[in-house]
Design a protein around this motif. Structure first.
Motif, PDB file in Angstrom:
ATOM      1  N   ALA A   1     -21.144  34.694 -58.420  1.00 35.89           N
ATOM      2  CA  ALA A   1     -21.791  35.680 -58.727  1.00 35.89           C
ATOM      3  C   ALA A   1     -22.475  34.845 -60.161  1.00 35.89           C
ATOM      4  CB  ALA A   1     -22.446  36.792 -58.563  1.00 35.89           C
ATOM      5  N   ALA A   2     -22.344  34.605 -61.264  1.00 34.76           N
ATOM      6  CA  ALA A   2     -22.498  33.943 -61.912  1.00 34.76           C
ATOM      7  C   ALA A   2     -23.054  32.546 -61.967  1.00 34.76           C
ATOM      8  CB  ALA A   2     -21.783  34.442 -62.866  1.00 34.76           C
ATOM      9  N   VAL A   3     -22.302  32.042 -61.234  1.00 30.67           N
ATOM     10  CA  VAL A   3     -22.322  30.448 -61.263  1.00 30.67           C
ATOM     11  C   VAL A   3     -24.265  30.804 -60.307  1.00 30.67           C
ATOM     12  CG1 VAL A   3     -21.582  28.460 -59.571  1.00 30.67           C
ATOM     13  CG2 VAL A   3     -19.802  29.377 -61.553  1.00 30.67           C
ATOM     14  N   ALA A   4     -23.679  31.002 -58.953  1.00 29.15           N
ATOM     15  CA  ALA A   4     -24.509  31.459 -58.376  1.00 29.15           C
ATOM     16  C   ALA A   4     -26.149  31.082 -58.733  1.00 29.15           C
ATOM     17  CB  ALA A   4     -24.543  32.329 -56.739  1.00 29.15           C
ATOM     18  N   GLY A   5     -26.046  32.083 -59.636  1.00 29.01           N
ATOM     19  CA  GLY A   5     -27.203  32.435 -60.105  1.00 29.01           C
ATOM     20  C   GLY A   5     -27.503  31.764 -61.126  1.00 29.01           C
ATOM     21  N   GLY A   6     -26.635  30.526 -62.005  1.00 30.71           N
ATOM     22  CA  GLY A   6     -26.929  29.915 -62.804  1.00 30.71           C
ATOM     23  C   GLY A   6     -27.716  28.693 -62.210  1.00 30.71           C
ATOM     24  N   LEU A   7     -27.082  28.400 -60.741  1.00 29.27           N
ATOM     25  CA  LEU A   7     -27.718  27.263 -59.594  1.00 29.27           C
ATOM     26  C   LEU A   7     -29.128  28.063 -59.456  1.00 29.27           C
ATOM     27  CD1 LEU A   7     -24.451  26.422 -58.223  1.00 29.27           C
ATOM     28  CD2 LEU A   7     -25.516  25.336 -59.769  1.00 29.27           C
ATOM     29  N   ALA A   8     -29.282  29.137 -59.151  1.00 25.52           N
ATOM     30  CA  ALA A   8     -30.827  28.901 -58.985  1.00 25.52           C
ATOM     31  C   ALA A   8     -31.776  28.993 -60.348  1.00 25.52           C
ATOM     32  CB  ALA A   8     -30.487  31.044 -58.503  1.00 25.52           C
ATOM     33  N   GLU A   9     -31.484  29.616 -60.879  1.00 30.05           N
ATOM     34  CA  GLU A   9     -32.131  29.499 -62.091  1.00 30.05           C
ATOM     35  C   GLU A   9     -32.280  27.865 -62.731  1.00 30.05           C
ATOM     36  OE1 GLU A   9     -30.045  31.457 -65.575  1.00 30.05           O
ATOM     37  OE2 GLU A   9     -30.295  33.454 -64.376  1.00 30.05           O
ATOM     38  N   ALA A  10     -31.391  27.337 -62.086  1.00 28.99           N
ATOM     39  CA  ALA A  10     -31.698  25.842 -62.085  1.00 28.99           C
ATOM     40  C   ALA A  10     -32.822  25.133 -60.857  1.00 28.99           C
ATOM     41  CB  ALA A  10     -30.673  25.111 -62.715  1.00 28.99           C
ATOM     42  N   GLY A  11     -33.334  25.890 -59.922  1.00 30.98           N
ATOM     43  CA  GLY A  11     -34.050  25.118 -59.001  1.00 30.98           C
ATOM     44  C   GLY A  11     -33.482  24.860 -57.801  1.00 30.98           C
ATOM     45  N   HIS A  12     -32.622  25.925 -57.592  1.00 32.66           N
ATOM     46  CA  HIS A  12     -31.861  25.217 -55.641  1.00 32.66           C
ATOM     47  C   HIS A  12     -32.641  26.672 -55.871  1.00 32.66           C
ATOM     48  CE1 HIS A  12     -30.523  21.604 -57.636  1.00 32.66           C
ATOM     49  NE2 HIS A  12     -29.984  22.672 -58.391  1.00 32.66           N
TER      50      HIS A  12
ATOM     51  N   THR B   1     -16.562  29.304 -64.795  1.00 33.50           N
ATOM     52  CA  THR B   1     -17.276  29.353 -66.305  1.00 33.50           C
ATOM     53  C   THR B   1     -18.393  29.293 -66.181  1.00 33.50           C
ATOM     54  OG1 THR B   1     -16.765  27.478 -66.817  1.00 33.50           O
ATOM     55  CG2 THR B   1     -15.063  28.998 -67.227  1.00 33.50           C
ATOM     56  N   PRO B   2     -19.793  29.491 -66.737  1.00 29.67           N
ATOM     57  CA  PRO B   2     -21.024  29.188 -66.788  1.00 29.67           C
ATOM     58  C   PRO B   2     -20.981  27.266 -66.711  1.00 29.67           C
ATOM     59  CG  PRO B   2     -20.856  31.639 -68.598  1.00 29.67           C
ATOM     60  CD  PRO B   2     -18.937  30.480 -67.947  1.00 29.67           C
ATOM     61  N   ASP B   3     -20.763  27.115 -67.551  1.00 26.89           N
ATOM     62  CA  ASP B   3     -19.899  25.493 -67.877  1.00 26.89           C
ATOM     63  C   ASP B   3     -20.075  24.989 -66.222  1.00 26.89           C
ATOM     64  OD1 ASP B   3     -20.152  25.518 -70.712  1.00 26.89           O
ATOM     65  OD2 ASP B   3     -18.320  26.097 -70.995  1.00 26.89           O
ATOM     66  N   LEU B   4     -19.558  25.532 -65.573  1.00 30.31           N
ATOM     67  CA  LEU B   4     -19.669  24.782 -64.284  1.00 30.31           C
ATOM     68  C   LEU B   4     -21.155  25.223 -63.879  1.00 30.31           C
ATOM     69  CD1 LEU B   4     -17.525  23.686 -61.963  1.00 30.31           C
ATOM     70  CD2 LEU B   4     -18.055  26.171 -61.139  1.00 30.31           C
ATOM     71  N   VAL B   5     -21.429  25.360 -63.892  1.00 28.85           N
ATOM     72  CA  VAL B   5     -23.446  25.290 -63.170  1.00 28.85           C
ATOM     73  C   VAL B   5     -23.941  24.112 -63.515  1.00 28.85           C
ATOM     74  CG1 VAL B   5     -25.819  25.990 -63.486  1.00 28.85           C
ATOM     75  CG2 VAL B   5     -23.510  27.822 -63.758  1.00 28.85           C
ATOM     76  N   GLY B   6     -23.312  23.267 -64.832  1.00 29.11           N
ATOM     77  CA  GLY B   6     -24.359  21.897 -64.873  1.00 29.11           C
ATOM     78  C   GLY B   6     -23.642  20.548 -64.749  1.00 29.11           C
ATOM     79  N   LEU B   7     -22.591  20.971 -64.448  1.00 31.92           N
ATOM     80  CA  LEU B   7     -21.110  20.177 -63.778  1.00 31.92           C
ATOM     81  C   LEU B   7     -21.695  19.680 -62.400  1.00 31.92           C
ATOM     82  CD1 LEU B   7     -18.332  18.162 -63.627  1.00 31.92           C
ATOM     83  CD2 LEU B   7     -16.912  20.147 -63.076  1.00 31.92           C
TER      84      LEU B   7
END
Length: 265
Positions: free
Chosen positions: A49-60, A232-238
């Protein structure tokens, strides 16, 4: 500023299984990311869920769901065989919403299903497979063998059911595996694997990389474990960087890259 949506709904597969789904991110995002979880996981897992949220915040636009037999979805898990219909229902949902590109990001069983779906049904632009087994069956790793015994044992299946994973009573005949289907996959594929994966050896990712027919990227992370347990949150950027690279070569000449860390190669 683009509105961010958050909602849930239910979709039905072609073979009549009701799937619980969720969606985050801008409704008019050009790229839709479908997150396909691993065996015994669910879309409600806090790391996913945290990765999903981070990707959504990035505009996807980010679509999550529970595979059959998992979480809030109906049916029973078939260990990657019929789950291609689950993923296809999400792909069709994302296409109906009008996104220009559809990317599947699958972990472990989710990556196994994503590659099988790309070979047998198609309809996506890019696949990112994380911690993905190359073949169906028992991994040489001890943890994987223990999990396999639980799936084949009535008491083990009961324990899994109590924990939210309902497995078919009679295991299916082994389906065609990603390593057998890789030469049919011509869309760009990214492979992410951890050198510390306790379930799937990194050699599986190397085998898939060798056999895939289209543009491909192999990223081996020295400190990464297995699938959602290692998120981890770092996975979003990767993931963002890798998806951007793969989309840029979609429909082009493609190419290869095998690297231990970088995604800008």
């Amino acid at each position: 500023m683009t509105d961010i949506r958050s909602g849930t709904e239910e979709v039905e597969t072609e073979d009549g299984v009701a799937l619980a789904t969720g969606v985050l991110g801008p409704p008019d995002a050009p790229v839709a990311l479908i997150l396909a979880h691993g065996f015994s996981m669910a879309s409600s897992d806090r790391r996913l869920a945290a990765v999903a949220g981070g990707l959504a915040e990035a505009g996807h636009a980010v679509y999550t769901f529970d595979f059959r037999g998992h979480g809030r979805s109906g049916g029973v898990c078939t260990l990657g065989e019929l789950e291609i219909h689950d993923l296809d229902a999400l792909v069709r949902l994302a296409r109906r919403e009008g996104h220009d590109r559809v990317v599947v990001i699958g972990a472990s069983m989710g990556g196994f299903v994503a590659l099988r779906h790309a070979a047998l049904l198609g309809g996506v632009d890019v696949v990112v497979a994380i911690s993905t087994p190359a073949t169906w069956g028992v991994s040489p790793r001890v943890r994987a063998r223990v999990l396999s015994l639980a799936v084949q044992n009535r008491i083990g299946r009961r324990i899994l059911s109590v924990r939210g994973t309902r497995v078919v009573d009679t295991l299916p005949e082994p389906p065609l595996s990603p390593s057998q289907l890789a030469d049919r996959i011509t869309i760009p594929v990214g492979l992410i694997h951890g050198a510390r994966d306790p379930y799937v050896p990194v050699e599986d990712a190397v085998l898939l990389h060798e056999r895939l027919a289209g543009p491909k990227r192999l990223v081996v992370l020295p400190e990464f474990g297995h699938a959602e347990a290692a998120y981890t949150p770092d996975l979003v950027g990767l993931l963002e960087s890798l998806v951007e690279v793969l989309l840029s070569v979609a429909g082009g000449d493609g190419g290869e890259c095998r690297d231990s860390l970088a995604t800008d190669c």
